[in-house]
Design a protein around this motif. Structure first.
Motif, mmCIF file in Angstrom:
data_model
loop_
_atom_site.group_PDB
_atom_site.id
_atom_site.type_symbol
_atom_site.label_atom_id
_atom_site.label_comp_id
_atom_site.label_asym_id
_atom_site.label_seq_id
_atom_site.Cartn_x
_atom_site.Cartn_y
_atom_site.Cartn_z
ATOM 1 N N THR A 36 0.671 -1.126 -0.065
ATOM 2 C CA THR A 36 -0.022 0.054 -0.059
ATOM 3 C C THR A 36 0.842 1.085 -0.064
ATOM 4 O O THR A 36 1.945 1.196 0.698
ATOM 5 C CB THR A 36 -1.087 -0.167 1.170
ATOM 6 N N ARG A 38 0.978 5.377 0.298
ATOM 7 C CA ARG A 38 0.354 6.509 1.055
ATOM 8 C C ARG A 38 0.839 7.931 0.709
ATOM 9 O O ARG A 38 0.208 9.137 1.154
ATOM 10 C CB ARG A 38 -0.020 6.429 2.575
ATOM 11 N N PRO A 155 -6.686 1.908 -0.349
ATOM 12 C CA PRO A 155 -7.757 1.695 -0.093
ATOM 13 C C PRO A 155 -8.194 2.660 1.340
ATOM 14 O O PRO A 155 -7.429 2.962 2.201
ATOM 15 C CB PRO A 155 -8.170 0.502 0.101
ATOM 16 N N SER A 157 -11.349 2.808 3.643
ATOM 17 C CA SER A 157 -12.440 2.437 4.342
ATOM 18 C C SER A 157 -13.086 3.410 5.525
ATOM 19 O O SER A 157 -14.201 3.304 5.703
ATOM 20 C CB SER A 157 -12.547 0.957 4.891
ATOM 21 N N VAL A 158 -12.115 4.105 5.720
ATOM 22 C CA VAL A 158 -12.599 5.074 6.952
ATOM 23 C C VAL A 158 -13.576 6.034 6.521
ATOM 24 O O VAL A 158 -14.272 6.447 7.338
ATOM 25 C CB VAL A 158 -11.300 5.872 7.315
ATOM 26 N N ARG A 196 2.927 -10.969 6.478
ATOM 27 C CA ARG A 196 1.711 -11.318 6.589
ATOM 28 C C ARG A 196 1.745 -12.505 7.697
ATOM 29 O O ARG A 196 2.815 -13.106 7.994
ATOM 30 C CB ARG A 196 1.100 -12.189 5.376
HETATM 31 C C1 FMN Z 1 -10.903 -2.525 2.671
HETATM 32 C C2 FMN Z 1 -9.566 -1.840 3.016
HETATM 33 C C3 FMN Z 1 -9.740 -0.703 3.456
HETATM 34 C C4 FMN Z 1 -8.522 0.169 3.857
HETATM 35 N N1 FMN Z 1 -8.735 1.267 4.651
HETATM 36 C C5 FMN Z 1 -7.735 2.057 4.871
HETATM 37 C C6 FMN Z 1 -7.801 3.195 5.284
HETATM 38 O O1 FMN Z 1 -9.039 3.836 5.538
HETATM 39 N N2 FMN Z 1 -6.708 4.040 5.603
HETATM 40 C C7 FMN Z 1 -5.582 3.658 5.284
HETATM 41 O O2 FMN Z 1 -4.642 4.386 5.464
HETATM 42 N N3 FMN Z 1 -5.476 2.325 4.812
HETATM 43 C C8 FMN Z 1 -6.459 1.620 4.560
HETATM 44 N N4 FMN Z 1 -6.291 0.239 4.145
HETATM 45 C C9 FMN Z 1 -4.966 -0.186 3.807
HETATM 46 C C10 FMN Z 1 -4.509 -1.161 4.770
HETATM 47 O O3 FMN Z 1 -4.155 -0.791 5.997
HETATM 48 C C11 FMN Z 1 -3.258 -2.319 4.185
HETATM 49 O O4 FMN Z 1 -3.767 -2.983 3.358
HETATM 50 C C12 FMN Z 1 -2.777 -3.097 5.300
HETATM 51 O O5 FMN Z 1 -2.159 -2.386 6.536
HETATM 52 C C13 FMN Z 1 -1.778 -4.092 4.778
HETATM 53 O O6 FMN Z 1 -0.609 -3.167 4.149
HETATM 54 P P1 FMN Z 1 -0.302 -3.736 2.683
HETATM 55 O O7 FMN Z 1 -1.404 -3.393 1.865
HETATM 56 O O8 FMN Z 1 0.806 -2.706 2.390
HETATM 57 O O9 FMN Z 1 0.465 -5.183 2.728
HETATM 58 C C14 FMN Z 1 -7.498 -0.392 3.782
HETATM 59 C C15 FMN Z 1 -7.360 -1.737 2.996
HETATM 60 C C16 FMN Z 1 -8.559 -2.649 2.838
HETATM 61 C C17 FMN Z 1 -8.188 -3.667 1.965
#
Ligand code: FMN
Length: 277
Positions: A36, A38, A155, A157-158, A196
């Motif tokens: 992810t 940011r 993503p 979802s907040v 993971r």
């Molecule tokens: C459905 C969903 C909602 C998420 N919502 C947020 C969010 O609101 N804010 C945020 O910073 N990250 C959000 N994330 C990212 C997750 O925090 C992130 O996928 C998780 O920490 C694992 O990290 P990685 O994707 O780098 O492996 C979301 C991920 C998913 C799948």
């Protein structure tokens, strides 16, 4: 070392299957190494690329071919700012070059029923769940395609925590709800691959068995802490739970989940067409 072994070690570090003898596949390698993002550079992705990503996302499989995902792009500066201002702790929401919202859309099928004179009640749990899954799959398809095109995503979802305000900004009608937003842009900085849970905790064969969960979690906590320790000043809710001598993933997630989010979501849905029967 196979093509995958290093990547799988970095992702899981669990001494599990390492993709040995499987033909090289760049897409799978990329998925295992994904992360992810940011923080984004100022470069705005081409409109044509964004259109292509939307087409890819909408090519995802869809439950019963009901096609209950909708994708809303927020390009209006005032709307972006208004949504961003709702979540000051996550500044990437307001500043990412591109922001989509993936919507579970139980309304369209109900309207199709009206158009064809067949009463469809789609505010059921089944309607909600199907629309949610369709939207989530569409989002994940966009995520993987965007990442394979060199973009980074997060993503969001907040947005559901302020569902009433977000729905008002986006003019969402009854039976249409955000599953998640998606920030998108070219990555700035490297980030890291998030370890993971060991696959022995998340995979089962023939019957479900979590009898070894406690050991697996302890092991994971230690290994994850060795790679990316959570700094002391990021321990959650210390006033309530106290400062932990060892603060691993499980302590962090238990504290996070004990303070449940999303209280506004069920009443919003119930007052916007869902009956969940
Ligand atoms: C459905 C969903 C909602 C998420 N919502 C947020 C969010 O609101 N804010 C945020 O910073 N990250 C959000 N994330 C990212 C997750 O925090 C992130 O996928 C998780 O920490 C694992 O990290 P990685 O994707 O780098 O492996 C979301 C991920 C998913 C799948």
């Amino acid at each position: 070392m196979t093509d995958y072994a290093d990547l799988i070690e970095r992702r899981f570090g669990d001494s599990g299957p390492s993709g040995e003898s499987v033909a090289d596949n760049e897409f799978i390698r990329r998925v295992i190494a994904r992360k992810t993002v940011r923080r984004y550079s100022d470069t705005v992705p081409d409109e044509a690329l964004l259109d292509l990503l939307v087409a890819a996302a909408l090519s995802t499989s869809a439950k019963s071919d009901f096609q209950q995902a909708s994708i809303l792009r927020v390009s209006d500066g005032a709307k972006r700012a208004a949504i961003g201002a709702l979540f000051p702790a996550m500044p990437w929401i307001g500043v990412a070059p591109v922001f989509f919202v993936f919507l579970g859309d139980a309304r369209r099928l109900q309207r199709v029923g009206e158009l064809r004179g067949k009463p469809v009640r789609n505010g059921t749990l089944e309607g909600f769940f199907n629309a949610s899954v369709d939207a989530a799959l569409a989002m994940q398809t966009m995520i993987l395609c965007a990442e394979s095109a060199g973009l980074g995503v997060c993503p969001i979802s907040v947005v559901r925590n302020e569902i009433g305000k977000v729905a008002a900004i986006l003019n969402l009608p009854d039976l249409v709800f955000p599953v998640a937003g998606l920030c998108l842009g070219y990555p700035q900085g490297d980030g890291y691959v998030s370890l993971r849970l060991p696959r022995r905790a998340t995979t089962h064969r023939d019957s479900y068995d979590d009898s070894a969960l406690s050991d697996a979690i302890d092991d994971y906590d230690r290994r994850r802490d060795a790679r990316h320790a959570i700094p002391k000043d990021q321990q959650r809710a210390n006033k309530e739970f106290g400062e932990a001598a060892f603060y691993g993933w499980s302590e962090d997630k238990a504290r996070q989940a004990a303070k449940a989010e999303g209280a506004a979501f069920p009443p919003y849905l119930r007052s916007h067409g869902f009956i969940f029967d």
